[in-house]
Design a protein around this motif. Structure first.
Motif, PDB file in Angstrom:
ATOM      1  N   ILE A 187      10.293  33.306 -33.923  1.00  0.00           N
ATOM      2  CA  ILE A 187       8.863  33.022 -33.769  1.00  0.00           C
ATOM      3  C   ILE A 187       8.383  32.161 -34.931  1.00  0.00           C
ATOM      4  N   SER A 188       8.826  32.501 -36.137  1.00  0.00           N
ATOM      5  CA  SER A 188       8.433  31.734 -37.324  1.00  0.00           C
ATOM      6  C   SER A 188       8.970  30.305 -37.255  1.00  0.00           C
ATOM      7  N   TYR A 189      10.196  30.160 -36.756  1.00  0.00           N
ATOM      8  CA  TYR A 189      10.800  28.824 -36.630  1.00  0.00           C
ATOM      9  C   TYR A 189       9.994  27.959 -35.665  1.00  0.00           C
ATOM     10  N   SER A 190       9.629  28.536 -34.524  1.00  0.00           N
ATOM     11  CA  SER A 190       8.850  27.816 -33.534  1.00  0.00           C
ATOM     12  C   SER A 190       7.470  27.445 -34.079  1.00  0.00           C
ATOM     13  N   PHE A 191       6.838  28.390 -34.759  1.00  0.00           N
ATOM     14  CA  PHE A 191       5.515  28.158 -35.345  1.00  0.00           C
ATOM     15  C   PHE A 191       5.577  27.057 -36.410  1.00  0.00           C
ATOM     16  N   ALA A 192       6.577  27.136 -37.278  1.00  0.00           N
ATOM     17  CA  ALA A 192       6.728  26.152 -38.353  1.00  0.00           C
ATOM     18  C   ALA A 192       6.988  24.758 -37.776  1.00  0.00           C
ATOM     19  N   HIS A 193       7.767  24.698 -36.713  1.00  0.00           N
ATOM     20  CA  HIS A 193       8.069  23.422 -36.065  1.00  0.00           C
ATOM     21  C   HIS A 193       6.797  22.798 -35.488  1.00  0.00           C
ATOM     22  N   GLN A 194       5.958  23.628 -34.911  1.00  0.00           N
ATOM     23  CA  GLN A 194       4.729  23.154 -34.278  1.00  0.00           C
ATOM     24  C   GLN A 194       3.728  22.602 -35.282  1.00  0.00           C
ATOM     25  N   HIS A 195       3.731  23.176 -36.511  1.00  0.00           N
ATOM     26  CA  HIS A 195       2.709  22.801 -37.485  1.00  0.00           C
ATOM     27  C   HIS A 195       3.298  22.119 -38.728  1.00  0.00           C
ATOM     28  N   ASN A 196       4.496  21.566 -38.585  1.00  0.00           N
ATOM     29  CA  ASN A 196       5.108  20.757 -39.652  1.00  0.00           C
ATOM     30  C   ASN A 196       5.215  21.503 -40.981  1.00  0.00           C
ATOM     31  N   ALA A 197       5.522  22.797 -40.896  1.00  0.00           N
ATOM     32  CA  ALA A 197       5.675  23.616 -42.111  1.00  0.00           C
ATOM     33  C   ALA A 197       7.156  23.614 -42.503  1.00  0.00           C
ATOM     34  N   HIS A 198       7.575  22.605 -43.229  1.00  0.00           N
ATOM     35  CA  HIS A 198       9.001  22.359 -43.451  1.00  0.00           C
ATOM     36  C   HIS A 198       9.684  23.444 -44.286  1.00  0.00           C
ATOM     37  N   ASN A 199       8.989  23.982 -45.270  1.00  0.00           N
ATOM     38  CA  ASN A 199       9.603  25.036 -46.094  1.00  0.00           C
ATOM     39  C   ASN A 199       9.847  26.299 -45.272  1.00  0.00           C
ATOM     40  N   LEU A 200       8.864  26.680 -44.479  1.00  0.00           N
ATOM     41  CA  LEU A 200       9.003  27.841 -43.603  1.00  0.00           C
ATOM     42  C   LEU A 200      10.071  27.586 -42.550  1.00  0.00           C
ATOM     43  N   LEU A 201      10.125  26.374 -42.047  1.00  0.00           N
ATOM     44  CA  LEU A 201      11.127  26.000 -41.042  1.00  0.00           C
ATOM     45  C   LEU A 201      12.540  26.195 -41.591  1.00  0.00           C
ATOM     46  N   ASP A 202      12.780  25.705 -42.802  1.00  0.00           N
ATOM     47  CA  ASP A 202      14.104  25.824 -43.419  1.00  0.00           C
ATOM     48  C   ASP A 202      14.478  27.281 -43.682  1.00  0.00           C
ATOM     49  N   ALA A 203      13.500  28.065 -44.158  1.00  0.00           N
ATOM     50  CA  ALA A 203      13.766  29.476 -44.458  1.00  0.00           C
ATOM     51  C   ALA A 203      14.083  30.261 -43.183  1.00  0.00           C
ATOM     52  N   ALA A 204      13.319  30.001 -42.116  1.00  0.00           N
ATOM     53  CA  ALA A 204      13.559  30.692 -40.845  1.00  0.00           C
ATOM     54  C   ALA A 204      14.896  30.278 -40.250  1.00  0.00           C
ATOM     55  N   LEU A 205      15.220  28.994 -40.329  1.00  0.00           N
ATOM     56  CA  LEU A 205      16.490  28.507 -39.786  1.00  0.00           C
ATOM     57  C   LEU A 205      17.669  29.121 -40.514  1.00  0.00           C
ATOM     58  N   SER A 206      17.576  29.231 -41.823  1.00  0.00           N
ATOM     59  CA  SER A 206      18.648  29.837 -42.610  1.00  0.00           C
ATOM     60  C   SER A 206      18.909  31.277 -42.168  1.00  0.00           C
ATOM     61  N   LEU A 207      17.833  32.012 -41.909  1.00  0.00           N
ATOM     62  CA  LEU A 207      17.951  33.404 -41.468  1.00  0.00           C
ATOM     63  C   LEU A 207      18.549  33.478 -40.068  1.00  0.00           C
TER      64      LEU A 207
END
Length: 256
Positions: A187-207
């Motif tokens: 959910i966090s990955y999808s949300f981060a992708h939608q709103h260009n939150a690159h740091n959150l995107l990377d952290a969620a992807l790593s997990l």
């Protein structure tokens, strides 16, 4: 000053000025443990100083050029329904100052410097935002502080992305990353992708990549299959890349 002494075996020992424990005289003044602890503390202080500098930078007013309007007047921010354009129930306009809005957000600055409806009417209508989130947003523009929970952090990040308030966006991302768990990572990955939150995107992807064996069993996985399969493609591409790099590193190590 460290106290130097000799042992019966002739080795020189010193007493650490910090913890007062004895250690071999290879370093001056402090033992290795205290030295490493002090280094970590120093790095932490440097990070705090950088964050404070960033906060001070954010809170500085933007100074208009002489050719522009010398001073902005007050403005009202009104949360409205996205479909009807009517004010949300139980909400009232949130007062703010145009100079503050313009100095914090390039979007507000462009809005208020031109003869757009918002500038002429003195009211800016914001859709897709709750009254509480709007109040918290305006408060952050003045103070660079916000009381966050998961929902508020998401709401403020959306506003920060829309109005290009980078300092707030980083603030919300740090909070959401600190709360990130495997169960919510998709959910966090999808949300981060939608709103260009690159740091959150990377952290969620790593997990996610660390738990690929459980990925397809999540309910959120099936939702993405139906609604946004391209995100799953990106995840599997990242996983394949990680596996390839791991195999290449193992081959290099064994070959060496």
């Amino acid at each position: 000053m460290a106290l130097m002494m000799s042992t019966d075996g002739g080795e020189e020992m010193m007493k650490c000025v910090s913890c007062k424990e004895e250690y071999e005289a290879e370093d001056a003044g402090t033992c290795r443990e205290c030295y490493e602890e002090a280094s970590e503390t120093e790095e932490e202080l440097k990070r705090e100083i950088e964050e404070l500098k960033s906060k001070i930078n954010f809170l500085r007013f933007w100074t208009p050029h002489r050719s522009t309007t010398p001073c902005f007047t007050d403005v009202l921010l009104l949360p409205v329904d996205a479909d009807s354009g009517k004010p949300l129930p139980n909400s009232v306009p949130v007062p703010a100052n145009k100079a503050v809005l313009a100095s914090r957000s390039p979007v507000f600055k462009a809005m208020l410097e031109t003869e757009m409806e918002e500038s002429l009417s003195g009211t800016i209508r914001l859709s897709d935002v709750s009254y509480d989130a709007l109040r918290a947003f305006v408060n952050y523009l003045y103070t660079a502080e916000a009381c966050l929970d998961d929902d508020m952090a998401c709401n403020l990040l959306i506003l920060a992305d829309k109005y290009e308030v980078k300092h707030l966006k980083t603030y919300c991302e740090k909070f959401l990353i600190s709360k990130l768990i495997w169960e919510s990572s998709l959910i966090s990955y999808s949300f981060a992708h939608q709103h260009n939150a690159h740091n959150l995107l990377d952290a969620a992807l790593s997990l996610i990549l660390d738990n690929m064996d459980k990925l397809s069993k999540r309910e959120e996985y099936m939702e993405l299959v139906e609604k946004d399969p391209r995100l799953l493609v990106e995840i599997y591409e990242a996983y394949l890349s990680k596996q390839t790099n791991t195999a290449a590193a193992a081959t290099t190590t064994s070959g060496g």
